[in-house]
Every structure is written in structure tokens, then in C-alpha cells.
Design an enzyme around this catalytic site. Structure first.
Site, PDB file in Angstrom:
ATOM      1  N   HIS A 401       1.064  -1.309  -0.505  1.00 23.00           N
ATOM      2  CA  HIS A 401       0.172  -0.083   0.196  1.00 23.00           C
ATOM      3  C   HIS A 401       0.688   0.941   0.156  1.00 23.00           C
ATOM      4  CE1 HIS A 401      -3.425   2.225   1.119  1.00 23.00           C
ATOM      5  NE2 HIS A 401      -2.373   3.025   1.179  1.00 23.00           N
ATOM      6  N   GLU A 402       1.510   1.510   1.116  1.00 25.52           N
ATOM      7  CA  GLU A 402       2.968   2.952   1.032  1.00 25.52           C
ATOM      8  C   GLU A 402       3.834   2.420  -0.140  1.00 25.52           C
ATOM      9  OE1 GLU A 402       1.846   4.727   3.127  1.00 25.52           O
ATOM     10  OE2 GLU A 402       0.541   3.587   4.317  1.00 25.52           O
ATOM     11  N   HIS A 405       1.622   4.519  -2.544  1.00 29.28           N
ATOM     12  CA  HIS A 405       1.799   6.038  -2.648  1.00 29.28           C
ATOM     13  C   HIS A 405       3.518   6.572  -3.199  1.00 29.28           C
ATOM     14  CE1 HIS A 405      -1.777   6.730  -0.444  1.00 29.28           C
ATOM     15  NE2 HIS A 405      -1.204   5.704   0.261  1.00 29.28           N
ATOM     16  N   HIS A 408       3.791   6.526  -6.759  1.00 27.21           N
ATOM     17  CA  HIS A 408       2.989   7.571  -7.401  1.00 27.21           C
ATOM     18  C   HIS A 408       3.836   8.801  -6.856  1.00 27.21           C
ATOM     19  CE1 HIS A 408      -1.474   9.260  -7.383  1.00 27.21           C
ATOM     20  NE2 HIS A 408      -0.525   9.501  -8.718  1.00 27.21           N
TER      21      HIS A 408
END
Length: 612
Positions: A401-402, A405, A408
Site C-alpha cells: 500500500h505505502e 503512494h 506515485h
């Protein structure tokens, strides 16, 4: 995935280490931002000089296209420096929230960040005074302004909610005060509140922390789950008056800014910045409410699968199947994530590997460390990820998940100019959840036994429960309490608790036993201090699920469109960026399809449970 060694002794019986006792390669390298605290101090002096320079542009940007360009370039330079100073100080303070000097530096950085915003606050009002025709003329006559085309037109969009230069200056200055409730909440919950130790079914006493609580809730030991649940929520209950007052202050602050900018509601003010239609928020709540019977079915299915006479909220997080792998070393977690993200292409994987090898990540819990997990960073430097890794599969999902980020941010910063380098949370959560879904798909495909298939199917359904249903419950709670504030009410802790329980009863149905102590849960949700933030987890999941489906169906074509989306930053509005990938959030279709996807997974899970 290769099976890892199971430790005989649960890792959570061990004491929480001091930071200096952790190996360096498991700590993020903040020296990539500033080599020393002295360098950080020098940057502050440089920023203060730039802020003084900005004074000379007040009232002058309408004089010529060149003046406007110089001013915008200086504003970008101020923004980059203030971001770096702020990010470094706060991440340094998160390493150990007990250290007074680090906390003081974080407050200092926040004050300077606000000062920088105040220094630039005249720019928007003066651009608005120039008007659309003159701005367009300037863009045509000065090539350097072309890069600011979308930025300038977005300012013109904000005309009705932008005040005069003096009023904007005052509002920018009030920003530091407005952060007070969140700072108090963070200090109280991360540094001051201490939780009592809890006992498991064997009578062993185990230390409890916020980080360990989430792991305890997934334990097969029901005694441990219940005791951790009661200990944590009863501790928050002791601070109910303080936390109620703190949250009310945050709500009132949000209302102050909304009214100052002539918005009809705090929801409208929050969604306006990213041009998100109000209907997106209301449709989410409506569509989820229309399908609550699926969540009720899930509760019944879980109760049956766990063979419980009564199911409580502390039972909802435990998997109905045995976890295939335990005590996963962080190095193994990295390999698992890399393998799962192959559908995103070689370039994407190379960036993930760089993050793993270059100390972007602060891995393990230590005494005083900020709880939870996040990705943060600033333009001109690689992103950073804070974890509190515990070796569970859920921690592997958090890593995926992190890193979503982080990549991105890395893509955007390497492609966009500073002015478009940020991300709306509305699209930021898409990048992280795509990774989680891909990880689940990869692990499900590798599952060779019925038990493993049940496990990963449960992970997916549980993710939808917690990311879509639960976050929509949060969004409905948040909307209600903000509406109370707009009516002139100041909700008491009793009001917060009563509303919280009513929503849980509606969402989870009659088959769950809601312990009265659950009513304090609202008081521990940090995202409530970022108004109308949480709904974007639900919309983000819906968008991400549809993107993954496109990548699976279309392959390279959809993959390239998605990578382009990751590179787009704030160069367009979030709704438009998602449309370019083939996702329309305005018509509500992605949320409806997510509900049906959840229903399909429930049926498959029930079939597995009923099969011999």
C-alpha cells in the site's frame, strides 16, 4: 511465496525496543533531505530570505508578464524549501515522539511553513484582480507562463471563494492555530496515553500499544482479542472529555474557514479544492447503504465460520482460515510485493527496488515512534515510508500500500514541475489500493489448498469491509457531526458515542453484539482531523478495483494508461485524471460494481465453507 520459520514465542511478548537498538538499514535515511540538523537550520535562514524577497512583488505582478512569471517562480522556490524543512522536521519528530527538541523543531517548521504561505497569500487575489482576459494575454506573450496555464485557470475558478489580499493573509496566518487540535490529538495519543498490558488465554502478560492492537485483533486467541479491545477502548474512554473537546475544536475550525470563504458547508469547502462534485460523496453513502444487506450477510457468514454463538466487533478482524505464513521477515515481504506488482511493468518494479535498497523505509516499531503507516516526502527528493512492521501478512499488504503512494510520488516528481507535483487524496489512494489488490490476486493464484484459498478470499472481503463499508460509515459519521456544528451545536462525547453506535448498528445489522465500549472508537481516528478525508479510501478502492480489472483484461494498453495517470500529479482535476484511465466516478458505477464484486466473493467464500 516460500514458507517462513515460525517462532515459538509470539513476537509481541518482546519489549518494544529503543530506536538506537535497531539496525541502521531498517531506518529511513533522512540525511538525504538534510545531512545534519545544522544544514536544516541553514535552509531555514535561506527560506526566510526568500520570504523577504517575495515582499517586493506585492502589487506588482500585474505590471508585466515577466513580473508575474518571476513571482510564480519565487513562490515555487519558497514552496519547495518550506516543504523540505517541514517534512524533515516532522519525520524526525516521528522517530521518537518523546524527544522534546524534535517536537519543538516540528512546531518551528510548521510555523515557518505557515509564514511562507502568508508571504505568498497575495498572489491569488492579485491574479483574480487581473481577470481572465489579461491572464490569457500574459500566457500568450510570455512562454514561461505556459507551464502555469492550468494553475492560473484553476485560480480563476476559485474567484467566488477567494478573499482580498489582507483577508487571505489573515487566513493563512490562522493556519498554524487551526493545526492545534490535530497536534494535541497526536501528542496525546502517541506520546502521553499509555495502555495497560493485556493477558492472553495462557495467562501471559503482553504489552499493548496502538500498533500491537491491530495485530492482536487478528489473533486466533479470542481472550487476547477481547482483552486488547477492552483495554484500548476503555483507555480512550478515560480521555473522552479531552478528546471530545479536541475534536470539536477541529470541527469548529473547519467551519470557520468554510464560512470565511463563503461556502455553504464544510463538505462543499473540502471537495471544492479538487473540483469533486458533492454528488460523489452523497452517492457513495447512498450506494453503500443500499447494499448493507451484503455486510449483514458477511457478519452471519463469519459468525458461522468461526463457530461462535455471539460475534463481537473484536471477532471481525480474525481470518476464518489459518494464516499460511507467519513471522515473515521484512526481506521476504519485499520479494512478495515485487512479485505481485509485475503486471505494472519493469519500470515500476525498478522504482520499487530502488526504494527497498536506498533506505526510503523506516521499518520497525520503537518506543515513542509515531503509530500507523504513511508515505511522505517533498519535491526534489525521493519519497519516504513509515511502517511499524510486525511480520504478519497484513504488514506485507501495508508495505504494498505505502509503496503505491511512494511510486506515485516518484513518478509525478520526475515528470511534473513543482506546481503540479502534489496529489489529491482522491487519486492518491487509488495508487496504493491498486497494489493491495494486485498482491491479493497474486497470493490467491498461488494458493494450493482450500484453507489458503479461504484465507486470501477472506482477505479480499475483509479489505472491502474495512476500506469501503467501514470508511463509508466513518464518512457518514463525519458528515453528521459537521452538520451539527453548522447548526450551531457543539456535540458532547455522549452525542459522538451515541451516533457512533447507531451507525454501527445500521451497518453491521442484528447478528453482531456491539459492546458499549465500542462507542469510544470515534475518539481514536486520526483522519477525522483532516475533514472529509476518509471517504476517499472507499472511492479509491472502487476506482482501483476497476483499474486492476482493466489491466487484467487489456494488459499493456491499460498498464500504460495507468502509468501515465501516476505521472500526472495535479496537472488536471482528479475526476478528469481517472476518466483518462477509463474510470468515471461521477456516475457511481465503480462503487456499484464494487458492491457486486463483494457479493460475488461472499458467494465463493460460502461455497468453500460448505464444501467438504
Amino acid at each position: 511465496m516460500t514458507e517462513t520459520t515460525k517462532n515459538n514465542k509470539n513476537a509481541h511478548t518482546k519489549p518494544i525496543p529503543e530506536r538506537e537498538n535497531l539496525p541502521e538499514h531498517y531506518k529511513w535515511r533522512l540525511e538525504d533531505l538534510f545531512e545534519t540538523i545544522e544544514d536544516w537550520g541553514k535552509a531555514i535562514s535561506e527560506l526566510e530570505n526568500l520570504i523577504k524577497q517575495m515582499e517586493s512583488y506585492k502589487g506588482k505582478i500585474k505590471e508585466s508578464p515577466k513580473k508575474l512569471l518571476e513571482c510564480l517562480n519565487l513562490a515555487d522556490e519558497i514552496g519547495q524549501k518550506s516543504d523540505r524543512i517541514l517534512v524533515y522536521a516532522h519525520m524526525k519528530s516521528h522517530e521518537d515522539t518523546r524527544k522534546a527538541e524534535a517536537q519543538s523543531n516540528a512546531y518551528k517548521a510548521t510555523a515557518l511553513f505557515v509564514q511562507a504561505q502568508k508571504a505568498c497569500s497575495f498572489i491569488t487575489p492579485e491574479i483574480l484582480q487581473m481577470g481572465e482576459e489579461k491572464i490569457n494575454q500574459y500566457i500568450k506573450s510570455e512562454k514561461g507562463l505556459a507551464i502555469y496555464d492550468f494553475f492560473l485557470k484553476d485560480i480563476l475558478r476559485r474567484r467566488a471563494h477567494t478573499l482580498g489580499a489582507s483577508e487571505e493573509y489573515l487566513l493563512a496566518g490562522a493556519g498554524e492555530i487551526a493545526q492545534g487540535p490535530e497536534n494535541i490529538f497526536s501528542s496525546l495519543t502517541n506520546a502521553d496515553i499509555e495502555f495497560p498490558p493485556v493477558t492472553d488465554s495462557s495467562g501471559e502478560t503482553i504489552p499493548l500499544s496502538e500498533e500491537r492492537f491491530s495485530t492482536f485483533l487478528t489473533s486466533k486467541d479470542r481472550t487476547l482479542r477481547k482483552n486488547a479491545f477492552c483495554a484500548l477502548f476503555s483507555t480512550y474512554g478515560k480521555y473522552k472529555n479531552t478528546l471530545s473537546a479536541t475534536y470539536n475544536s477541529a470541527i469548529r475550525g473547519t467551519l470557520f474557514f468554510a464560512r470565511a470563504r463563503k461556502f455553504n458547508s464544510t463538505l462543499e469547502a473540502s471537495l471544492f479544492n479538487d473540483a469533486i462534485p458533492l454528488s460523489v460523496y452523497h452517492q457513495l453513502i447512498s450506494h453503500v447503504n443500499d447494499h448493507l444487506e451484503y455486510l449483514h450477510e458477511y457478519v452471519s457468514l463469519k459468525k458461522k465460520a468461526l463457530n461462535l454463538e455471539k460475534i463481537h466487533m473484536y471477532d471481525m478482524y480474525v481470518n476464518i482460515a489459518e494464516e499460511p505464513y507467519e513471522d515473515i521477515p521484512f526481506e521476504e515481504a519485499q520479494k512478495i510485493v515485487l512479485e505481485a506488482l509485475r503486471p505494472l511493468g519493469k519500470e515500476y518494479l525498478r522504482l520499487v527496488e530502488e526504494g527497498f535498497s536506498s533506505r526510503w523505509i523506516d521499518v520497525y516499531e520503537n518506543k515513542g515512534k509515531r503509530g500507523g503507516a504513511y508515505c511522505w516526502g517533498c519535491y526534489g527528493a525521493h519519497p519516504y515510508v513509515l511502517l511499524n512492521y510486525n511480520g504478519k501478512l497484513k504488514d506485507v499488504f501495508t508495505l504494498a500500500h505505502e509503496m503505491g503512494h511512494a511510486i506515485h510520488q516518484a513518478y509525478t516528481n520526475s515528470t511534473q514541475p513543482y506546481v503540479y507535483s502534489g496529489h489529491s487524496i482522491f487519486v492518491a489512494e487509488v495508487a496504493s489500493i491498486v497494489n493491495e489488490i494486485l498482491l491479493n490476486l497474486a497470493l490467491t493464484q498461488k494458493a494450493s489448498t482450500k484453507e489458503e484459498k479461504k484465507y486470501f478470499l477472506h482477505v479480499m472481503t475483509e479489505q472491502i469491509r474495512t476500506t469501503v463499508f467501514r470508511q463509508t460509515l466513518f464518512a457518514e459519521f463525519e458528515l453528521a457531526v459537521h452538520q451539527m456544528s453548522q447548526r450551531g451545536e457543539i456535540p458532547s462525547h455522549e452525542t459522538f458515542c451515541s451516533l457512533w453506535m447507531d451507525l454501527n448498528k445500521k451497518y453491521y445489522g442484528q447478528n453482531i453484539e456491539l459492546d458499549p465500549i465500542l462507542s469510544f472508537e470515534w475518539s481514536r481516528i486520526p483522519h477525522f482531523y483532516s475533514p472529509f478525508y476518509v471517504y476517499q479510501y472507499a472511492t479509491g478502492f472502487a476506482a482501483a478495483l476497476n483499474i486492476v480489472n482493466l489491466i487484467v483484461a487489456e494488459g499493456e494498453k491499460a498498464q500504460k494508461a495507468y502509468i501515465q495517470f501516476l505521472k500526472s500529479g495535479k496537472s488536471d482535476y482528479p475526476i478528469n485524471l481517472l476518466k483518462k484511465v477509463g474510470i468515471d466516478m461521477v456516475n457511481g458505477k465503480p462503487v456499484k460494481e464494487t458492491m457486486e464484486f463483494f457479493s460475488e466473493k461472499l458467494k465463493k467464500l460460502e461455497e468453500l465453507l460448505n464444501s467438504k
